[in-house]
Write a protein that holds these residues in place. Structure first.
Motif, PDB file in Angstrom:
ATOM      1  N   GLU A 165     -11.137   4.723  -4.044  1.00 44.49           N
ATOM      2  CA  GLU A 165      -9.705   4.771  -4.313  1.00 44.49           C
ATOM      3  C   GLU A 165      -9.162   6.188  -4.161  1.00 44.49           C
ATOM      4  O   GLU A 165      -9.839   7.157  -4.494  1.00 44.49           O
ATOM      5  N   VAL A 166      -7.941   6.274  -3.645  1.00 50.94           N
ATOM      6  CA  VAL A 166      -7.244   7.548  -3.473  1.00 50.94           C
ATOM      7  C   VAL A 166      -5.932   7.469  -4.246  1.00 50.94           C
ATOM      8  O   VAL A 166      -5.181   6.505  -4.087  1.00 50.94           O
ATOM      9  N   THR A 167      -5.661   8.469  -5.076  1.00 44.10           N
ATOM     10  CA  THR A 167      -4.434   8.483  -5.876  1.00 44.10           C
ATOM     11  C   THR A 167      -3.558   9.663  -5.485  1.00 44.10           C
ATOM     12  O   THR A 167      -4.039  10.793  -5.367  1.00 44.10           O
ATOM     13  N   LEU A 168      -2.262   9.402  -5.273  1.00 44.34           N
ATOM     14  CA  LEU A 168      -1.295  10.431  -4.912  1.00 44.34           C
ATOM     15  C   LEU A 168      -0.552  10.924  -6.146  1.00 44.34           C
ATOM     16  O   LEU A 168      -0.609  10.315  -7.215  1.00 44.34           O
ATOM     17  N   THR A 169       0.188  12.008  -5.976  1.00 42.67           N
ATOM     18  CA  THR A 169       0.960  12.551  -7.094  1.00 42.67           C
ATOM     19  C   THR A 169       2.101  11.624  -7.502  1.00 42.67           C
ATOM     20  O   THR A 169       2.611  11.728  -8.617  1.00 42.67           O
ATOM     21  N   ASP A 170       2.512  10.715  -6.609  1.00 37.24           N
ATOM     22  CA  ASP A 170       3.571   9.767  -6.980  1.00 37.24           C
ATOM     23  C   ASP A 170       2.995   8.526  -7.668  1.00 37.24           C
ATOM     24  O   ASP A 170       3.674   7.525  -7.846  1.00 37.24           O
ATOM     25  N   LYS A 171       1.703   8.611  -8.042  1.00 42.82           N
ATOM     26  CA  LYS A 171       0.984   7.568  -8.784  1.00 42.82           C
ATOM     27  C   LYS A 171       0.656   6.331  -7.944  1.00 42.82           C
ATOM     28  O   LYS A 171       0.284   5.292  -8.491  1.00 42.82           O
ATOM     29  N   THR A 172       0.778   6.449  -6.645  1.00 43.84           N
ATOM     30  CA  THR A 172       0.324   5.383  -5.758  1.00 43.84           C
ATOM     31  C   THR A 172      -1.178   5.519  -5.564  1.00 43.84           C
ATOM     32  O   THR A 172      -1.671   6.582  -5.200  1.00 43.84           O
ATOM     33  N   THR A 173      -1.911   4.447  -5.830  1.00 48.75           N
ATOM     34  CA  THR A 173      -3.357   4.430  -5.628  1.00 48.75           C
ATOM     35  C   THR A 173      -3.681   3.350  -4.599  1.00 48.75           C
ATOM     36  O   THR A 173      -3.171   2.233  -4.675  1.00 48.75           O
ATOM     37  N   PHE A 174      -4.523   3.681  -3.635  1.00 47.82           N
ATOM     38  CA  PHE A 174      -4.850   2.734  -2.575  1.00 47.82           C
ATOM     39  C   PHE A 174      -6.300   2.905  -2.148  1.00 47.82           C
ATOM     40  O   PHE A 174      -6.948   3.910  -2.457  1.00 47.82           O
ATOM     41  N   ALA A 175      -6.811   1.901  -1.437  1.00 42.84           N
ATOM     42  CA  ALA A 175      -8.194   1.951  -0.963  1.00 42.84           C
ATOM     43  C   ALA A 175      -8.342   1.089   0.276  1.00 42.84           C
ATOM     44  O   ALA A 175      -7.671   0.055   0.420  1.00 42.84           O
ATOM     45  N   TYR A 176      -9.227   1.497   1.172  1.00 41.21           N
ATOM     46  CA  TYR A 176      -9.536   0.711   2.361  1.00 41.21           C
ATOM     47  C   TYR A 176     -10.304  -0.542   1.962  1.00 41.21           C
ATOM     48  O   TYR A 176     -11.125  -0.526   1.045  1.00 41.21           O
ATOM     49  N   SER A 177     -10.052  -1.641   2.677  1.00 42.65           N
ATOM     50  CA  SER A 177     -10.834  -2.858   2.471  1.00 42.65           C
ATOM     51  C   SER A 177     -10.921  -3.638   3.773  1.00 42.65           C
ATOM     52  O   SER A 177      -9.920  -4.141   4.274  1.00 42.65           O
ATOM     53  N   GLY A 178     -12.122  -3.720   4.315  1.00 41.64           N
ATOM     54  CA  GLY A 178     -12.329  -4.488   5.526  1.00 41.64           C
ATOM     55  C   GLY A 178     -12.259  -5.985   5.282  1.00 41.64           C
ATOM     56  O   GLY A 178     -12.145  -6.766   6.222  1.00 41.64           O
ATOM     57  N   ALA A 179     -12.328  -6.393   4.008  1.00 44.57           N
ATOM     58  CA  ALA A 179     -12.255  -7.810   3.667  1.00 44.57           C
ATOM     59  C   ALA A 179     -10.834  -8.278   3.412  1.00 44.57           C
ATOM     60  O   ALA A 179     -10.594  -9.478   3.249  1.00 44.57           O
ATOM     61  N   ASP A 180      -9.890  -7.358   3.374  1.00 42.33           N
ATOM     62  CA  ASP A 180      -8.495  -7.700   3.128  1.00 42.33           C
ATOM     63  C   ASP A 180      -7.767  -7.871   4.463  1.00 42.33           C
ATOM     64  O   ASP A 180      -8.037  -7.149   5.425  1.00 42.33           O
ATOM     65  N   ALA A 181      -6.843  -8.802   4.506  1.00 40.36           N
ATOM     66  CA  ALA A 181      -6.130  -9.093   5.751  1.00 40.36           C
ATOM     67  C   ALA A 181      -5.386  -7.887   6.301  1.00 40.36           C
ATOM     68  O   ALA A 181      -5.233  -7.727   7.507  1.00 40.36           O
ATOM     69  N   LYS A 182      -4.901  -7.015   5.412  1.00 46.57           N
ATOM     70  CA  LYS A 182      -4.162  -5.836   5.860  1.00 46.57           C
ATOM     71  C   LYS A 182      -5.046  -4.608   5.981  1.00 46.57           C
ATOM     72  O   LYS A 182      -4.631  -3.580   6.508  1.00 46.57           O
ATOM     73  N   GLY A 183      -6.261  -4.697   5.443  1.00 46.22           N
ATOM     74  CA  GLY A 183      -7.176  -3.562   5.542  1.00 46.22           C
ATOM     75  C   GLY A 183      -6.967  -2.504   4.485  1.00 46.22           C
ATOM     76  O   GLY A 183      -7.628  -1.473   4.491  1.00 46.22           O
ATOM     77  N   ILE A 184      -6.042  -2.748   3.573  1.00 46.03           N
ATOM     78  CA  ILE A 184      -5.748  -1.765   2.534  1.00 46.03           C
ATOM     79  C   ILE A 184      -5.220  -2.493   1.297  1.00 46.03           C
ATOM     80  O   ILE A 184      -4.499  -3.476   1.403  1.00 46.03           O
ATOM     81  N   ARG A 185      -5.629  -2.018   0.125  1.00 45.04           N
ATOM     82  CA  ARG A 185      -5.146  -2.549  -1.153  1.00 45.04           C
ATOM     83  C   ARG A 185      -4.504  -1.419  -1.939  1.00 45.04           C
ATOM     84  O   ARG A 185      -4.807  -0.243  -1.695  1.00 45.04           O
ATOM     85  N   ALA A 186      -3.643  -1.751  -2.892  1.00 47.16           N
ATOM     86  CA  ALA A 186      -2.949  -0.696  -3.637  1.00 47.16           C
ATOM     87  C   ALA A 186      -2.488  -1.189  -4.995  1.00 47.16           C
ATOM     88  O   ALA A 186      -2.451  -2.389  -5.262  1.00 47.16           O
ATOM     89  N   ASN A 187      -2.132  -0.232  -5.853  1.00 46.99           N
ATOM     90  CA  ASN A 187      -1.544  -0.587  -7.152  1.00 46.99           C
ATOM     91  C   ASN A 187      -0.043  -0.799  -7.031  1.00 46.99           C
ATOM     92  O   ASN A 187       0.616  -1.170  -8.005  1.00 46.99           O
ATOM     93  N   LYS A 188       0.501  -0.573  -5.839  1.00 45.50           N
ATOM     94  CA  LYS A 188       1.910  -0.793  -5.553  1.00 45.50           C
ATOM     95  C   LYS A 188       2.058  -1.921  -4.532  1.00 45.50           C
ATOM     96  O   LYS A 188       1.144  -2.204  -3.764  1.00 45.50           O
ATOM     97  N   LEU A 189       3.227  -2.529  -4.520  1.00 46.88           N
ATOM     98  CA  LEU A 189       3.470  -3.617  -3.583  1.00 46.88           C
ATOM     99  C   LEU A 189       3.664  -3.131  -2.152  1.00 46.88           C
ATOM    100  O   LEU A 189       3.539  -3.905  -1.206  1.00 46.88           O
TER     101      LEU A 189
END
Length: 257
Positions: A165-189
């Protein structure tokens, strides 16, 4: 991060027609699945019809599809069915495979060797929909240069490629996922990822992102996006208007499960 890799005009249209995903030279795919294919990723789960092979004929089946170029660059259609029992890769032990199948861990980072004896680092995940282990070469995972107009550090890019997981200063956290249809997951929509290509920025506007692995998410809070996100959306729109015929320069991915 997904960038358009394949030309839609080079898709094996006859193969798509054979499994009921094209008719009269027109694809019968939704926008998200088409962009997933052209980005080199798997589609969401769909129902395929009238599959025929050597000594076998299947009236219908649930599966995901993807594209794989051969040595000559020709695109081949790959079908990923739902497996009753997953095939465990040799580089996973039984305990690791079980944890992935049960959803106890998001991924494992492994080192393996190719046919030429070269060592490479791979990220192993489990697709619970098809019951299949997904393997990604970390060197081929494209980390964004910016997210929501915030530059990623070298360490953050490395963590992204390794499935962390990678977290930015704007509190957006995201991570790569090869199993996800978009290839990325996040704590934001939603978020906007950008990468420098050929001296210019390519923008990818992700909407309806799935939540981070095994984490709860309040959609009201997840929908509160930072000023950096909205400014990046404006930049992406400006870029789209500047080069309207270049799909890979800026596009939006909608919908979520």
């Amino acid at each position: 991060m997904d960038i358009i890799h394949y030309n839609e005009k080079l898709l094996p249209m006859k193969d798509f027609e054979t499994i009921g995903l094209a008719a009269g030279g027109q694809l019968l795919l939704n926008v998200d699945d088409l962009k997933a294919l052209l980005s080199g990723r798997r589609t969401g789960l769909m129902q395929l019809h009238n599959l025929e092979g050597e000594n076998i004929r299947i009236k219908s089946m649930d599966a995901k599809i993807s594209l794989k170029p051969d040595e000559a660059g020709k695109l081949n259609l790959m079908i990923h069915p739902v497996y009753k029992k997953p095939v465990t890769p040799s580089f996973l032990d039984d305990a690791e495979a079980a944890k992935l199948e049960k959803g106890e861990v998001a991924n494992y980072l492994k080192k393996t060797t190719d046919d030429l004896g070269n060592t490479k680092e791979i990220l192993v995940e489990f697709d619970s929909e098809t019951r299949e282990f997904i393997v990604s070469d970390t060197e081929k995972i494209l980390a964004p240069d910016m997210v929501n107009l915030q530059f990623l550090t070298a360490a953050q890019k490395e963590n992204y490629r390794k499935g962390k997981e990678v977290t930015l200063t704007d509190k957006t956290t995201f991570a790569y996922s090869g199993a996800d249809a978009k290839g990325i997951r996040a704590n934001k929509l939603a978020l906007v990822a950008s990468i420098l290509i050929d001296g210019g920025l390519t923008y990818v506007v992700y909407k309806g992102l799935n939540r981070l692995f095994n984490q709860q998410r309040n959609d009201v809070e997840a929908g509160k996006l930072s000023p950096g996100y909205y400014n990046a959306v404006q930049d992406a729109e400006s870029e789209r208007q500047r080069v309207p015929n270049q799909m890979s320069r800026s596009y939006t991915r909608n919908g979520h499960r």
